[in-house]
Design a protein around this motif. Structure first.
Motif, PDB file in Angstrom:
ATOM      1  N   VAL A 129       0.969  -1.175  -0.026  1.00 12.43           N
ATOM      2  CA  VAL A 129       0.087   0.158   0.003  1.00 12.43           C
ATOM      3  C   VAL A 129       0.803   1.184   0.032  1.00 12.43           C
ATOM      4  CG1 VAL A 129      -1.736   1.409   1.399  1.00 12.43           C
ATOM      5  CG2 VAL A 129      -2.000  -0.971   1.141  1.00 12.43           C
ATOM      6  N   LYS A 130       1.834   1.023   0.692  1.00 12.73           N
ATOM      7  CA  LYS A 130       2.804   2.445   1.025  1.00 12.73           C
ATOM      8  C   LYS A 130       3.554   2.610  -0.369  1.00 12.73           C
ATOM      9  CE  LYS A 130       7.384   2.738   3.424  1.00 12.73           C
ATOM     10  NZ  LYS A 130       8.098   2.195   4.096  1.00 12.73           N
ATOM     11  N   GLU A 132       2.404   1.960  -3.536  1.00  8.93           N
ATOM     12  CA  GLU A 132       1.234   2.562  -4.375  1.00  8.93           C
ATOM     13  C   GLU A 132       1.015   3.782  -4.108  1.00  8.93           C
ATOM     14  OE1 GLU A 132      -1.526   0.647  -6.404  1.00  8.93           O
ATOM     15  OE2 GLU A 132       0.443  -0.379  -6.669  1.00  8.93           O
ATOM     16  N   LEU A 133       0.881   4.099  -2.931  1.00  7.40           N
ATOM     17  CA  LEU A 133       0.588   5.672  -2.428  1.00  7.40           C
ATOM     18  C   LEU A 133       1.714   6.324  -3.125  1.00  7.40           C
ATOM     19  CD1 LEU A 133      -1.057   5.377   1.112  1.00  7.40           C
ATOM     20  CD2 LEU A 133      -2.180   5.857  -1.334  1.00  7.40           C
ATOM     21  N   ALA A 134       2.845   6.126  -2.808  1.00 10.00           N
ATOM     22  CA  ALA A 134       4.252   6.810  -3.150  1.00 10.00           C
ATOM     23  C   ALA A 134       4.127   7.050  -4.387  1.00 10.00           C
ATOM     24  CB  ALA A 134       5.388   6.148  -2.661  1.00 10.00           C
ATOM     25  N   VAL A 136       1.522   6.728  -6.488  1.00 10.25           N
ATOM     26  CA  VAL A 136       0.253   7.500  -6.789  1.00 10.25           C
ATOM     27  C   VAL A 136       0.627   9.187  -6.697  1.00 10.25           C
ATOM     28  CG1 VAL A 136      -1.992   8.565  -6.069  1.00 10.25           C
ATOM     29  CG2 VAL A 136      -1.690   6.218  -6.476  1.00 10.25           C
ATOM     30  N   ARG A 137       1.251   9.403  -5.625  1.00 15.52           N
ATOM     31  CA  ARG A 137       1.849  10.603  -5.359  1.00 15.52           C
ATOM     32  C   ARG A 137       2.673  11.349  -6.393  1.00 15.52           C
ATOM     33  NH1 ARG A 137       2.445  15.101  -1.494  1.00 15.52           N
ATOM     34  NH2 ARG A 137       4.720  15.884  -1.266  1.00 15.52           N
ATOM     35  N   ASN A 139       2.939  10.377  -9.444  1.00 16.61           N
ATOM     36  CA  ASN A 139       2.358  10.609 -10.721  1.00 16.61           C
ATOM     37  C   ASN A 139       1.435  11.834 -10.492  1.00 16.61           C
ATOM     38  OD1 ASN A 139       3.113   8.288 -12.456  1.00 16.61           O
ATOM     39  ND2 ASN A 139       2.040   6.807 -11.018  1.00 16.61           N
TER      40      ASN A 139
END
Lengths: 231, 231
Positions: A129-130, A132-134, A136-137, A139
């Protein structure tokens, strides 16, 4: 979705607030009412207007407490409306946000990365998750930079356009009568040539007067330029 | 000019019509009233709203028939407002249209030509009106093409953004509580890091609850990512 409808609907702060709130995630009525904080009746009226306009829609979800189903509201339209105003222009442009399959990777280096991100979507192991979030941020920031860049270039062009339109209106005022210059502005800013009758209805003027004015323009400017402008 | 004010004012069709009409040239009240074609009292009210909002202004011009001065209305503001909506986003961006001196020739090959056009402005000999108009038209078409091109690229990026936001909201829903994901969305979409108190006021939430949720996020995601997001 029609620009006039969009502007009519968005001309109300509560409706804009509702859309902002729903952009993060779907909500049921009581949740929304609590956040918006005005009378329920009045919120309901705005929700109806938004729903009728096609901005939001509802769906039902089973309550996990065994109670009755809950009705959720979510956003249901996509558009990008650009309103530009300057001393000599006022325009409203409505662009549909296109489907994912059509976009090209213009200006974004990480389309490949994005594709990867969204094909192995859905079920990610908790531990990542971590990451993925990084990603997403990363992008989002790069997309936002791209958007700002394009917006500032768009602004430069709007400024150029204002300068040219201002010049056009000066020339019009100094050299032509009222209807003549109305016709000239319409013809010059159109991408393609126009028939007299189309012109008359676009200007909301009498057709024979428009015909007269066009022949005046012809006398003043010569046949060749007029032929180019009118079919 | 504030985006909320712009949307409030433009949420009315008559006011939009008035701005469209005035974009071609200044008009006096009776001219406008005739074109708009609704009751004079009602037009007057809209004109007042537009004037108070700073969208239009008036100036007086001597009547050439020796009558009283005429009051003309003209556009008096410049902005470019972009409203984007998709399934997972709703945003309103307001860009001031910049001054002529600041623009760069980005994407336009004829800046030189434009400069020439507008330095020997004002008094052109009658005979060259035709050439001036031809050059205005050429410039406008090329600017319009540039604008369309940028708008379509902007749309591509909005579509990409929608895809990434959708993914973010999926991750949020699957892995975090309501307040936790609210905080996460805010932090991830902000360009810079935020203090807890700033975050609480941006989300309109209680500061100690926000503090709790941030420490939950820390437990779930690890200290390093949280430190990056919050100062």
């Amino acid at each position: 979705m029609n620009s006039n409808l969009i502007l009519d609907i968005l001309g109300n702060e509560t409706r804009r607030k509702i859309l902002f709130e729903l952009s993060d995630e779907p909500m049921y009525f009581n949740q929304l009412a609590k956040v918006i904080g005005i009378g329920q009746q009045s919120i309901l009226r705005h929700m109806q207007a938004l729903e009728e306009g096609g901005f939001i829609k509802t769906y039902e979800e089973k309550s996990n407490l065994g109670g009755p189903n809950r009705k959720y509201y979510c956003l249901s339209s996509s558009f990008s409306l650009i309103i530009s105003m300057s001393q000599d222009s006022f325009s409203v442009t409505n662009n549909q946000i296109i489907e994912k399959s059509n976009f090209n990777s213009d200006n974004i280096n990480n389309k490949k990365h994005l594709d990867k991100l969204f094909t192995n979507s859905k079920s990610i192991p908790k531990g990542s998750v971590k990451n993925e979030l990084a990603s997403v941020r990363k992008n989002l920031l790069s997309i936002e930079n791209g958007i700002s860049d394009l917006e500032s270039r768009l602004n430069n062009l709007q400024t150029l356009k204002q300068t040219v339109l201002h010049r056009l209106h000066e020339i019009g005022k100094d050299n032509f009568g009222h209807l003549e210059r109305k016709i000239l502005y319409k013809a010059i800013t159109s991408q393609s040539s126009m028939s007299i009758s189309k012109l008359a209805s676009a200007l909301n003027e009498n057709e024979s007067q428009v015909k007269n004015a066009v022949s005046n323009l012809q006398n003043k400017l010569g046949k060749d330029i007029i032929t180019k402008l009118f079919s």
